[in-house]
Design a protein around this motif. Structure first.
Motif, PDB file in Angstrom:
ATOM      1  N   ASP A  21       1.025  16.158  -2.365  1.00  0.00           N
ATOM      2  CA  ASP A  21       1.594  15.832  -3.688  1.00  0.00           C
ATOM      3  C   ASP A  21       2.749  14.845  -3.598  1.00  0.00           C
ATOM      4  O   ASP A  21       3.728  14.932  -4.338  1.00  0.00           O
ATOM      5  CB  ASP A  21       2.046  17.101  -4.431  1.00  0.00           C
ATOM      6  N   ILE A  22       2.643  13.903  -2.651  1.00  0.00           N
ATOM      7  CA  ILE A  22       3.634  12.834  -2.517  1.00  0.00           C
ATOM      8  C   ILE A  22       3.044  11.574  -3.112  1.00  0.00           C
ATOM      9  O   ILE A  22       1.929  11.161  -2.757  1.00  0.00           O
ATOM     10  CB  ILE A  22       4.009  12.614  -1.040  1.00  0.00           C
ATOM     11  N   LYS A  23       3.770  10.961  -4.015  1.00  0.00           N
ATOM     12  CA  LYS A  23       3.276   9.769  -4.708  1.00  0.00           C
ATOM     13  C   LYS A  23       3.488   8.519  -3.857  1.00  0.00           C
ATOM     14  O   LYS A  23       4.596   8.253  -3.394  1.00  0.00           O
ATOM     15  CB  LYS A  23       3.998   9.624  -6.051  1.00  0.00           C
ATOM     16  N   ILE A  24       2.419   7.765  -3.665  1.00  0.00           N
ATOM     17  CA  ILE A  24       2.517   6.458  -3.021  1.00  0.00           C
ATOM     18  C   ILE A  24       2.770   5.421  -4.110  1.00  0.00           C
ATOM     19  O   ILE A  24       1.973   5.282  -5.042  1.00  0.00           O
ATOM     20  CB  ILE A  24       1.216   6.116  -2.245  1.00  0.00           C
ATOM     21  N   LYS A  25       3.876   4.714  -4.003  1.00  0.00           N
ATOM     22  CA  LYS A  25       4.191   3.678  -4.998  1.00  0.00           C
ATOM     23  C   LYS A  25       3.373   2.422  -4.758  1.00  0.00           C
ATOM     24  O   LYS A  25       2.906   1.788  -5.710  1.00  0.00           O
ATOM     25  CB  LYS A  25       5.682   3.341  -4.955  1.00  0.00           C
ATOM     26  N   ALA A  26       3.244   2.022  -3.488  1.00  0.00           N
ATOM     27  CA  ALA A  26       2.514   0.797  -3.160  1.00  0.00           C
ATOM     28  C   ALA A  26       2.356   0.695  -1.651  1.00  0.00           C
ATOM     29  O   ALA A  26       3.073   1.341  -0.892  1.00  0.00           O
ATOM     30  CB  ALA A  26       3.248  -0.443  -3.678  1.00  0.00           C
ATOM     31  N   PHE A  27       1.407  -0.127  -1.249  1.00  0.00           N
ATOM     32  CA  PHE A  27       1.338  -0.593   0.131  1.00  0.00           C
ATOM     33  C   PHE A  27       2.200  -1.842   0.248  1.00  0.00           C
ATOM     34  O   PHE A  27       2.422  -2.563  -0.728  1.00  0.00           O
ATOM     35  CB  PHE A  27      -0.099  -0.961   0.514  1.00  0.00           C
ATOM     36  N   ILE A  28       2.657  -2.112   1.454  1.00  0.00           N
ATOM     37  CA  ILE A  28       3.356  -3.359   1.761  1.00  0.00           C
ATOM     38  C   ILE A  28       2.579  -4.030   2.878  1.00  0.00           C
ATOM     39  O   ILE A  28       2.211  -3.387   3.861  1.00  0.00           O
ATOM     40  CB  ILE A  28       4.808  -3.093   2.200  1.00  0.00           C
ATOM     41  N   ASP A  29       2.294  -5.315   2.721  1.00  0.00           N
ATOM     42  CA  ASP A  29       1.539  -6.033   3.747  1.00  0.00           C
ATOM     43  C   ASP A  29       1.949  -7.505   3.711  1.00  0.00           C
ATOM     44  O   ASP A  29       2.152  -8.067   2.632  1.00  0.00           O
ATOM     45  CB  ASP A  29       0.030  -5.895   3.507  1.00  0.00           C
ATOM     46  N   GLN A  30       2.052  -8.096   4.894  1.00  0.00           N
ATOM     47  CA  GLN A  30       2.455  -9.499   4.964  1.00  0.00           C
ATOM     48  C   GLN A  30       1.310 -10.466   4.679  1.00  0.00           C
ATOM     49  O   GLN A  30       1.534 -11.669   4.573  1.00  0.00           O
ATOM     50  CB  GLN A  30       3.093  -9.772   6.330  1.00  0.00           C
ATOM     51  N   ASP A  31       0.098  -9.948   4.543  1.00  0.00           N
ATOM     52  CA  ASP A  31      -1.061 -10.770   4.191  1.00  0.00           C
ATOM     53  C   ASP A  31      -1.022 -11.036   2.685  1.00  0.00           C
ATOM     54  O   ASP A  31      -1.297 -10.153   1.869  1.00  0.00           O
ATOM     55  CB  ASP A  31      -2.350 -10.047   4.578  1.00  0.00           C
ATOM     56  N   VAL A  32      -0.675 -12.262   2.305  1.00  0.00           N
ATOM     57  CA  VAL A  32      -0.489 -12.594   0.888  1.00  0.00           C
ATOM     58  C   VAL A  32      -1.794 -12.602   0.106  1.00  0.00           C
ATOM     59  O   VAL A  32      -1.774 -12.638  -1.126  1.00  0.00           O
ATOM     60  CB  VAL A  32       0.236 -13.955   0.723  1.00  0.00           C
ATOM     61  N   THR A  33      -2.941 -12.540   0.780  1.00  0.00           N
ATOM     62  CA  THR A  33      -4.226 -12.496   0.067  1.00  0.00           C
ATOM     63  C   THR A  33      -4.550 -11.086  -0.429  1.00  0.00           C
ATOM     64  O   THR A  33      -5.443 -10.912  -1.250  1.00  0.00           O
ATOM     65  CB  THR A  33      -5.377 -12.986   0.970  1.00  0.00           C
ATOM     66  N   LYS A  34      -3.821 -10.085   0.044  1.00  0.00           N
ATOM     67  CA  LYS A  34      -4.068  -8.707  -0.388  1.00  0.00           C
ATOM     68  C   LYS A  34      -3.202  -8.375  -1.592  1.00  0.00           C
ATOM     69  O   LYS A  34      -1.988  -8.548  -1.556  1.00  0.00           O
ATOM     70  CB  LYS A  34      -3.757  -7.721   0.747  1.00  0.00           C
ATOM     71  N   ASN A  35      -3.842  -7.896  -2.656  1.00  0.00           N
ATOM     72  CA  ASN A  35      -3.059  -7.454  -3.809  1.00  0.00           C
ATOM     73  C   ASN A  35      -3.386  -6.027  -4.242  1.00  0.00           C
ATOM     74  O   ASN A  35      -2.757  -5.494  -5.147  1.00  0.00           O
ATOM     75  CB  ASN A  35      -3.207  -8.423  -4.992  1.00  0.00           C
ATOM     76  N   GLU A  36      -4.381  -5.418  -3.555  1.00  0.00           N
ATOM     77  CA  GLU A  36      -4.744  -4.037  -3.864  1.00  0.00           C
ATOM     78  C   GLU A  36      -5.349  -3.402  -2.625  1.00  0.00           C
ATOM     79  O   GLU A  36      -6.046  -4.066  -1.848  1.00  0.00           O
ATOM     80  CB  GLU A  36      -5.757  -4.018  -5.018  1.00  0.00           C
ATOM     81  N   CYS A  37      -5.069  -2.118  -2.427  1.00  0.00           N
ATOM     82  CA  CYS A  37      -5.673  -1.354  -1.328  1.00  0.00           C
ATOM     83  C   CYS A  37      -5.819   0.090  -1.771  1.00  0.00           C
ATOM     84  O   CYS A  37      -4.822   0.736  -2.127  1.00  0.00           O
ATOM     85  CB  CYS A  37      -4.823  -1.454  -0.057  1.00  0.00           C
ATOM     86  N   TYR A  38      -7.022   0.583  -1.781  1.00  0.00           N
ATOM     87  CA  TYR A  38      -7.313   1.991  -2.043  1.00  0.00           C
ATOM     88  C   TYR A  38      -6.775   2.429  -3.403  1.00  0.00           C
ATOM     89  O   TYR A  38      -6.314   3.548  -3.580  1.00  0.00           O
ATOM     90  CB  TYR A  38      -6.718   2.833  -0.916  1.00  0.00           C
ATOM     91  N   GLY A  39      -6.798   1.479  -4.356  1.00  0.00           N
ATOM     92  CA  GLY A  39      -6.325   1.769  -5.701  1.00  0.00           C
ATOM     93  C   GLY A  39      -4.832   1.618  -5.912  1.00  0.00           C
ATOM     94  O   GLY A  39      -4.327   1.856  -7.013  1.00  0.00           O
ATOM     95  N   PHE A  40      -4.105   1.192  -4.864  1.00  0.00           N
ATOM     96  CA  PHE A  40      -2.659   1.004  -4.964  1.00  0.00           C
ATOM     97  C   PHE A  40      -2.335  -0.479  -4.912  1.00  0.00           C
ATOM     98  O   PHE A  40      -3.025  -1.249  -4.240  1.00  0.00           O
ATOM     99  CB  PHE A  40      -1.933   1.710  -3.809  1.00  0.00           C
ATOM    100  N   PRO A  41      -1.249  -0.916  -5.582  1.00  0.00           N
ATOM    101  CA  PRO A  41      -0.841  -2.317  -5.464  1.00  0.00           C
ATOM    102  C   PRO A  41      -0.348  -2.618  -4.053  1.00  0.00           C
ATOM    103  O   PRO A  41       0.122  -1.724  -3.343  1.00  0.00           O
ATOM    104  CB  PRO A  41       0.298  -2.449  -6.483  1.00  0.00           C
ATOM    105  N   VAL A  42      -0.466  -3.874  -3.653  1.00  0.00           N
ATOM    106  CA  VAL A  42       0.047  -4.320  -2.357  1.00  0.00           C
ATOM    107  C   VAL A  42       1.177  -5.313  -2.612  1.00  0.00           C
ATOM    108  O   VAL A  42       0.976  -6.337  -3.269  1.00  0.00           O
ATOM    109  CB  VAL A  42      -1.050  -4.961  -1.491  1.00  0.00           C
TER     110      VAL A  42
END
Length: 197
Positions: A21-42
């Motif tokens: 029950d811990i909320k993930i706010k977002a992924f962080i990634d240095q790949d600028v082509t990624k804007n979504e992962c597994y339903g979360f913003p990047v």
């Protein structure tokens, strides 16, 4: 919580967070082509808020380099379907997957991955940035040095010392101590090369 690394390993960590029950706010990634992962913003940069972070990258050396650069407070995630003795010490940044068993008086370092169904018995010492792969087993009193990877399905008998930045191959059976930077395969395990990082 934020996850640094928008990849398959990050998806597994996101599931562990959800199971707690811990909320993930977002992924962080240095790949600028990624804007979504597994339903979360990047996001491409670390946000300024005080949320904890987990480095969700499987590669031990990359995980270490990122940990040395980031000053955010690190979290720890433990799957609720793991079995961990109350006497186990687990440091920040470490992730424990489902089905893992960790027994009495074991110490797990920073930014480790103890992967699905791995077994770590009593009095083991697992140093920082280690990856214990799925279905691998460490018997009692095993020591694993910084950055080493124990391959999927590998077995390590009691009292063995594995040096830093070693790679233990899938299914290997380790019956002798392993010096730093060794790559070991087979049953019984034999050193096939050195792996200088």
């Amino acid at each position: 919580m934020y996850l640094f690394g928008a990849s398959g390993h990050g998806k597994v960590i996101a599931d562990i967070a959800a199971a707690n029950d811990i909320k993930i706010k977002a992924f962080i990634d240095q790949d600028v082509t990624k804007n979504e992962c597994y339903g979360f913003p990047v996001l491409n940069n670390l946000p300024d808020d005080k949320e904890k972070l987990i480095i969700s990258i499987g590669n031990n050396l990359i995980r270490k380099k990122i940990a040395e650069q980031i000053k955010s407070e690190m979290g720890t995630l433990i799957h609720p379907k793991s079995i961990i003795s109350a006497s186990v010490n687990i440091e920040e940044g470490t992730v424990i997957m489902g089905g893992v068993v960790i027994n009495a008086d074991t110490a797990i370092g920073k930014h480790c991955i103890i992967n699905t169904n791995a077994s770590v018995d009593h009095d083991c010492v697992v140093e920082d940035f280690v990856h214990i792969s799925p279905n691998s087993a460490l018997a009692g009193g095993v020591e694993v040095g910084e950055g080493s990877q124990i391959g999927i399905g590998a077995s390590v008998i009691q009292g063995i010392k594995i040096g830093k930045w070693c790679v233990i191959g899938a299914g290997a059976v380790i019956i002798n101590d392993v010096p730093d930077y060794s790559v070991v395969v087979g049953n019984p395990g034999r050193i096939i090369k050195k792996n200088f990082i």
